[in-house]
Design a protein around this motif. Structure first.
Motif, mmCIF file in Angstrom:
data_model
loop_
_atom_site.group_PDB
_atom_site.id
_atom_site.type_symbol
_atom_site.label_atom_id
_atom_site.label_comp_id
_atom_site.label_asym_id
_atom_site.label_seq_id
_atom_site.Cartn_x
_atom_site.Cartn_y
_atom_site.Cartn_z
ATOM 1 N N PHE A 85 168.086 64.613 64.664
ATOM 2 C CA PHE A 85 167.422 65.823 65.171
ATOM 3 C C PHE A 85 166.701 66.551 64.041
ATOM 4 N N LEU A 86 167.353 66.675 62.897
ATOM 5 C CA LEU A 86 166.749 67.394 61.767
ATOM 6 C C LEU A 86 165.467 66.716 61.304
ATOM 7 N N VAL A 87 165.500 65.395 61.179
ATOM 8 C CA VAL A 87 164.301 64.707 60.711
ATOM 9 C C VAL A 87 163.260 64.622 61.818
ATOM 10 N N GLY A 88 163.717 64.477 63.070
ATOM 11 C CA GLY A 88 162.774 64.372 64.190
ATOM 12 C C GLY A 88 162.009 65.646 64.446
ATOM 13 N N THR A 89 162.581 66.780 64.084
ATOM 14 C CA THR A 89 161.918 68.076 64.297
ATOM 15 C C THR A 89 161.286 68.626 63.023
ATOM 16 N N GLY A 90 161.294 67.821 61.960
ATOM 17 C CA GLY A 90 160.628 68.239 60.732
ATOM 18 C C GLY A 90 161.406 69.223 59.888
ATOM 19 N N GLU A 91 162.682 69.415 60.173
ATOM 20 C CA GLU A 91 163.482 70.348 59.380
ATOM 21 C C GLU A 91 163.813 69.777 58.000
ATOM 22 N N ILE A 92 163.894 68.465 57.889
ATOM 23 C CA ILE A 92 164.163 67.816 56.608
ATOM 24 C C ILE A 92 163.185 66.659 56.429
ATOM 25 N N ALA A 93 163.008 66.236 55.187
ATOM 26 C CA ALA A 93 162.116 65.118 54.891
ATOM 27 C C ALA A 93 162.806 63.787 55.179
ATOM 28 N N THR A 94 161.999 62.744 55.304
ATOM 29 C CA THR A 94 162.530 61.414 55.615
ATOM 30 C C THR A 94 163.487 60.923 54.529
ATOM 31 N N LYS A 95 163.133 61.188 53.256
ATOM 32 C CA LYS A 95 164.004 60.742 52.165
ATOM 33 C C LYS A 95 165.347 61.467 52.190
ATOM 34 N N VAL A 96 165.332 62.754 52.520
ATOM 35 C CA VAL A 96 166.578 63.502 52.616
ATOM 36 C C VAL A 96 167.431 62.943 53.752
ATOM 37 N N ALA A 97 166.771 62.624 54.881
ATOM 38 C CA ALA A 97 167.500 62.049 56.012
ATOM 39 C C ALA A 97 168.152 60.729 55.628
ATOM 40 N N ALA A 98 167.446 59.912 54.826
ATOM 41 C CA ALA A 98 168.002 58.628 54.399
ATOM 42 C C ALA A 98 169.265 58.841 53.555
ATOM 43 N N ARG A 99 169.217 59.854 52.678
ATOM 44 C CA ARG A 99 170.403 60.138 51.852
ATOM 45 C C ARG A 99 171.548 60.655 52.720
ATOM 46 N N MET A 100 171.214 61.444 53.742
ATOM 47 C CA MET A 100 172.248 61.929 54.657
ATOM 48 C C MET A 100 172.904 60.770 55.394
ATOM 49 N N ARG A 101 172.097 59.837 55.886
ATOM 50 C CA ARG A 101 172.644 58.688 56.609
ATOM 51 C C ARG A 101 173.559 57.873 55.696
ATOM 52 N N ALA A 102 173.128 57.704 54.441
ATOM 53 C CA ALA A 102 173.942 56.938 53.501
ATOM 54 C C ALA A 102 175.275 57.642 53.227
ATOM 55 N N THR A 103 175.213 58.969 53.127
ATOM 56 C CA THR A 103 176.437 59.740 52.902
ATOM 57 C C THR A 103 177.398 59.582 54.077
ATOM 58 N N ILE A 104 176.875 59.687 55.289
ATOM 59 C CA ILE A 104 177.724 59.557 56.472
ATOM 60 C C ILE A 104 178.278 58.138 56.594
ATOM 61 N N ASP A 105 177.459 57.141 56.270
ATOM 62 C CA ASP A 105 177.950 55.757 56.286
ATOM 63 C C ASP A 105 179.121 55.590 55.315
ATOM 64 N N ARG A 106 179.020 56.255 54.171
ATOM 65 C CA ARG A 106 180.062 56.102 53.142
ATOM 66 C C ARG A 106 181.346 56.842 53.514
#
Length: 562
Positions: A85-106
């Protein structure tokens, strides 16, 4: 808690989910946002960072949320949805979203163990895990989960022979500030449309039927040109409120007519009270569903007494009874239409009053001569008054939370902790537990006041737990102190256990003390010791543990403890 930004975020999330065919767990995402706001200084969606999710899932949730480890995947999935939702609505950048996904995966695989790790529990969760999450709620709203219309009335102590409002005392309610009521009333669609319809008819030479009803052709034009959804209803309200006069059948405005936005606050309040009375006085076609329209007063009265969202299936059951078996073909649509009147709102949990709706109903009850008490503003008092008020029955959770938040906002963390802990020195366990639960919300800035209670035998174990859970230097708990705080926390459960022994037994079976711990409790110097042990002996599902409790109670009584 910054309720405003969280509410806006959840509204945006729902719209995004609908537009993108994403199944959103709104409750879990709201909890993520609430805790991020409360504890991690997230004041808007763009403040989320990869580290925010690590703290939420591995630190905040394990400390605050009572949930079994197997529910962790639901929370992790909600966190992933929030990132999209954050990346889809432009609240965060794509690179930040990638780091968030990696954090949640970990960290996702680590969350079940974190939820199960009792050393991570905050004091409030430690208490609730032993005694049940409901036993120390800040208020005691009437139960609605699984309730039928009959049980709702029974719980409210309504007379079996009569369900009119005068048959049971009305609960004390917390009213929104008058300025907020005025602002909200100015935005009520029905009240605004009553002004709009009056002005249009008067300016266009409109006339009514001989029965003073709006003509069909005028209603059609008003809807087409002005977007008024229910012009006939708005016109009837305009007549009721005296916004319009009739010269024969010709419509004229009242002498001092002004649009709602230009009216003084006192006028707006009077018009709002009149609107609430208009809805409840007699059956009107408000929603188009007879069962709802004939029962609007009863619906409002139910919500006023329950004071928390009522699930729609229970609203349907209630309507079937008060409307003599009348059915509603599309209840959500009917209630959405009723929300047009401004008194109710549909929430994820069901139907609830708006704050200005509650205010208007309270005024109406008062004019009817009913005793409609207003709950005291707990935030205006000292720590003792706050705690006493929170322990009173009848204050809804949402109002209690606002009181606590405003009380804390008026003080530094150190001052708040100092006042609360001073107010409960030597107090009974339940009183002490409320104070400790509130202090557990505070961060490290409260350290000096909490540390200052290490010399108080009753507060020392709580203070040690508070300090150690925040990574601050603290003395270790002695065995005697650990046993004492176990009894102290269990003493909080006594009222709830007496009210619902089966639920207490279930909670104790999942998280109660081990038999070897119970065996040693008889040595504890605590005024509630025997009562706690007897409770355990009567309710523990593990017979070994129950027997240990009964044996310990006998030893305690032999020592002269009563």
């Amino acid at each position: 808690m910054s309720i405003e930004w969280v509410n806006r975020a959840i509204d945006g999330l729902r719209a995004w989910g609908s537009a993108n065919s994403v199944d959103v767990d709104v409750d879990e995402v709201r909890l993520l946002c609430d805790y991020a706001s409360d504890y991690l200084e997230v004041n808007e969606l763009g403040d989320f960072r990869p580290g925010t999710f690590e703290e939420l899932l591995l630190e905040i949730y394990p400390r605050k949320v009572i949930a079994p480890p197997e529910t962790a995947p639901e929370t992790v999935a909600a966190a992933r949805t929030l990132v999209e939702f954050l990346v889809g609505t432009g609240e965060i950048a794509t690179k930040v979203a990638a780091r968030m996904r990696a954090t949640i995966d970990r960290i996702g695989p680590e969350m079940p163990a974190a939820l199960a790790d009792t050393s991570k529990y905050g004091m409030a969760k430690s208490i609730f895990s032993a005694i049940g999450a409901d036993s120390l709620e800040l208020g005691h709203p009437l139960p609605v989960q699984g309730a039928t219309a009959e049980t709702v009335r029974d719980t409210a102590t309504l007379d079996e022979e009569c369900d009119c409002p005068g048959c049971a005392p009305l609960p004390a309610v917390r009213l929104a500030p008058v300025a907020e009521v005025v602002a909200a009333a100015r935005e009520v669609p029905l009240l605004r449309d009553a002004h709009t319809v009056t002005a249009w008819l008067a300016d266009h030479g409109g006339t009514t039927t001989v029965r003073k009803a709006l003509r069909v052709k005028d209603a059609r034009r008003i809807t087409q040109e002005l977007g008024v959804a229910r012009p006939a209803l708005a016109w009837r309200l305009a007549l009721e409120l005296g916004l319009a006069d009739l010269a024969g059948t010709a419509v004229v405005k009242e002498e001092a007519f002004r649009v709602l936005a230009d009216r003084a606050p006192e006028e707006v309040l009077d018009l709002w009270i009149g609107t609430v009375e208009f809805l409840g006085e007699e059956a009107r076609e408000v929603t188009g569903e007879a069962a709802v329209d004939n029962s609007i007063y009863s619906i409002h009265d139910l919500l006023y007494r329950v004071r928390e969202p009522v699930p729609l299936d229970q609203v349907a059951d209630y309507l079937r009874e008060v409307a003599d078996g009348g059915l509603v073909e599309d209840l959500p649509a009917a209630l959405a239409a009723l929300s047009y009147a401004g008194t109710v709102r549909l929430t994820p949990g069901g139907l609830a009053l708006t704050e200005h709706g509650q205010w208007g109903l309270r005024e109406m009850y008062d004019e009817l001569g009913l005793d409609a008490p207003v709950a005291a503003d707990l935030a205006a008092g000292d720590a003792g008054a706050l705690i006493a008020g929170l322990l009173q029955e009848g204050l809804a959770d949402e109002a209690a939370e606002r009181d606590v938040d405003r009380w804390l906002d008026a003080r530094s963390p150190a001052d708040a902790a100092g006042e609360l802990l001073s107010a409960v020195a030597g107090a009974p366990a339940q009183v002490r537990g409320v104070a400790v639960t509130i202090v557990d919300r505070l961060g490290r800035d409260a350290e000096s006041s909490v540390r200052g209670r290490l010399g108080d035998p009753e507060l020392r174990p709580h203070a040690i737990h508070w300090l150690s859970s925040r990574g601050l230097e603290a003395p270790p708990l002695t065995e005697a102190e650990m046993l004492w705080v176990t009894v102290d926390m269990l003493a909080l459960a006594i009222p709830a256990a007496e009210a619902d022994p089966e639920r207490f037994a279930e909670n104790m079976g999942a998280s109660g003390p081990a038999p070897e711990v119970i065996e040693d409790l008889w040595r504890v110097e605590h005024p509630d010791l025997v009562e706690v042990l007897e409770l355990l002996g009567q309710t523990l599902p593990d017979e070994t543990a129950a027997k240990a409790a009964r044996k310990a109670a006998f030893k305690a009584r032999s020592r002269g403890i009563r």
